[in-house]
Every structure is written in structure tokens, then in C-alpha cells.
Design a protein around this motif. Structure first.
Motif, PDB file in Angstrom:
ATOM      1  N   VAL A   1       0.839  -1.197   0.000  1.00 36.96           N
ATOM      2  CA  VAL A   1       0.000   0.000   0.000  1.00 36.96           C
ATOM      3  C   VAL A   1       0.875   1.249   0.000  1.00 36.96           C
ATOM      4  N   ILE A   2       0.532   2.164  -0.885  1.00 42.29           N
ATOM      5  CA  ILE A   2       1.248   3.435  -0.968  1.00 42.29           C
ATOM      6  C   ILE A   2       0.252   4.522  -0.594  1.00 42.29           C
ATOM      7  N   LEU A   3       0.426   5.085   0.600  1.00 45.22           N
ATOM      8  CA  LEU A   3      -0.431   6.177   1.040  1.00 45.22           C
ATOM      9  C   LEU A   3       0.144   7.469   0.475  1.00 45.22           C
ATOM     10  N   VAL A   4      -0.675   8.195  -0.277  1.00 45.25           N
ATOM     11  CA  VAL A   4      -0.215   9.418  -0.930  1.00 45.25           C
ATOM     12  C   VAL A   4      -0.842  10.622  -0.254  1.00 45.25           C
TER      13      VAL A   4
ATOM     14  N   ASN B   1       2.630  12.686   7.931  1.00 38.57           N
ATOM     15  CA  ASN B   1       3.249  11.507   7.323  1.00 38.57           C
ATOM     16  C   ASN B   1       3.648  10.478   8.374  1.00 38.57           C
ATOM     17  N   ASP B   2       4.194  10.935   9.489  1.00 35.84           N
ATOM     18  CA  ASP B   2       4.549  10.016  10.577  1.00 35.84           C
ATOM     19  C   ASP B   2       3.321   9.280  11.087  1.00 35.84           C
ATOM     20  N   ASN B   3       2.191   9.987  11.187  1.00 33.21           N
ATOM     21  CA  ASN B   3       0.940   9.343  11.605  1.00 33.21           C
ATOM     22  C   ASN B   3       0.483   8.296  10.589  1.00 33.21           C
ATOM     23  N   LEU B   4       0.686   8.584   9.305  1.00 33.64           N
ATOM     24  CA  LEU B   4       0.316   7.616   8.272  1.00 33.64           C
ATOM     25  C   LEU B   4       1.181   6.361   8.346  1.00 33.64           C
ATOM     26  N   VAL B   5       2.475   6.540   8.603  1.00 33.74           N
ATOM     27  CA  VAL B   5       3.372   5.388   8.757  1.00 33.74           C
ATOM     28  C   VAL B   5       2.885   4.530   9.924  1.00 33.74           C
ATOM     29  N   SER B   6       2.505   5.167  11.024  1.00 37.84           N
ATOM     30  CA  SER B   6       1.976   4.441  12.183  1.00 37.84           C
ATOM     31  C   SER B   6       0.688   3.710  11.827  1.00 37.84           C
ATOM     32  N   LYS B   7      -0.158   4.340  11.025  1.00 36.72           N
ATOM     33  CA  LYS B   7      -1.431   3.727  10.606  1.00 36.72           C
ATOM     34  C   LYS B   7      -1.168   2.421   9.842  1.00 36.72           C
ATOM     35  N   LEU B   8      -0.185   2.434   8.951  1.00 36.90           N
ATOM     36  CA  LEU B   8       0.169   1.219   8.221  1.00 36.90           C
ATOM     37  C   LEU B   8       0.676   0.135   9.169  1.00 36.90           C
ATOM     38  N   LYS B   9       1.564   0.516  10.088  1.00 40.24           N
ATOM     39  CA  LYS B   9       2.127  -0.450  11.035  1.00 40.24           C
ATOM     40  C   LYS B   9       1.041  -1.050  11.918  1.00 40.24           C
TER      41      LYS B   9
END
Length: 152
Positions: free
Chosen positions: A36-39, A75-83
Motif C-alpha cells: 500500500v502506498i499512502l499518498v 506523514n509520521d501518523n500515516l506510517v503508524s497507521k500502516l504499522k
């Protein structure tokens, strides 16, 4: 033959609608091997809102720095969302109009699918502001899923 994962681009702007699209993807079409690539295509709201800023370059620099800090935190929050979701993927910040950012990223990444939410703009606002989901549907050469939350 081993199943290869898809590349899925999901537009994220911090809105309730983009979160709904991400959750809808997870619940309905996510496959374990998906990448998944969150843009995120940040809109710098505070820039250019002040005529004082034009005369004060130091003020402009402060605004740019503040907007960049907000974008990095998002962006840091999005990385956490993926994890937290246990999904393999990455976050990309792409400048420009959000619809173009989604389509261009999908093309560059050779994605299989684009998932986006919808702001639910009325006809007049959509005509004046442009609809990201309409743009993506018209310009994408891959399937697009537009997720609209049911009205409360």
C-alpha cells in the motif's frame, strides 16, 4: 506459482473521508501481499493568506517551516497507521493538485488500483474547486475505487 501482491495507491488528506476510504480498503479488498502506498499531497493553507507575508520574507520562511512540520507529523501518523494495521507499504508526499498526485504516483509505481475518498462537494463547489475523485476517475488508466461514507 506464488501469488504476487498488488500495489495499491490510497489518497490520504487527513479528512474523515480519506480515513473511511482506508478503512473500507482494509475491510473489503485488502490482500495480505498488497503493498500500500499512502499518498499525501499537502495543501499549504497559511501561505499567501497574508499580504504582510509578501513584504516580510522572514515571515514566509516561518510559515513554510510550520507547514512542512505539519506535513511531516501527518506523514509520521500515516506510517503508524500502516504499522498498526499490519500492512506492508510506504507513505509518499507528492506536491501539486491531489488528483494529479494520485494518478502520477500510481503510474510511477505501476499500481494496480487507486482508492480514494470523496469530499461530497455539491455541484457548484465541485465545479469551482474541482473534484479529486472525478479527476482521478477521468485520468487514471487503472481501476479506481471511490469510497463514499453513507450519510448519518
Amino acid at each position: 506459482m506464488a501469488e504476487e501482491g498488488r500495489k495499491v495507491v490510497i489518497g490520504m488528506d487527513g479528512s474523515k473521508n480519506s480515513s473511511f476510504a482506508f478503512d473500507w480498503y482494509l475491510k473489503n479488498i485488502h490482500r495480505p501481499k498488497d503493498h500500500v502506498i499512502l499518498v499525501h499531497s499537502p495543501e499549504y493553507h497559511s501561505l499567501g493568506q497574508s499580504s504582510f507575508a509578501i513584504a516580510n520574507l522572514g515571515h514566509v520562511a516561518e510559515q513554510v517551516e510550520e507547514e512542512q512540520k505539519k506535513a511531516q507529523e501527518f506523514n509520521d501518523n500515516l506510517v503508524s497507521k500502516l504499522k498498526e494495521a499490519g500492512i506492508g507499504g510506504e507513505v509518499k508526499t507528492v506536491g501539486g493538485f491531489p488528483g494529479e498526485a494520485l494518478v502520477k504516483t500510481a503510474e510511477n509505481e505501476e499500481a494496480s488500483l487507486i482508492v480514494t475518498g470523496t469530499r461530497g462537494l455539491g455541484t457548484i463547489r465541485r465545479t469551482l474547486l474541482g473534484s479529486v475523485s472525478d479527476f482521478v476517475m477521468r485520468h487514471s488508466h487503472i481501476p479506481v475505487t471511490v469510497c463514499r461514507e453513507k450519510p448519518e
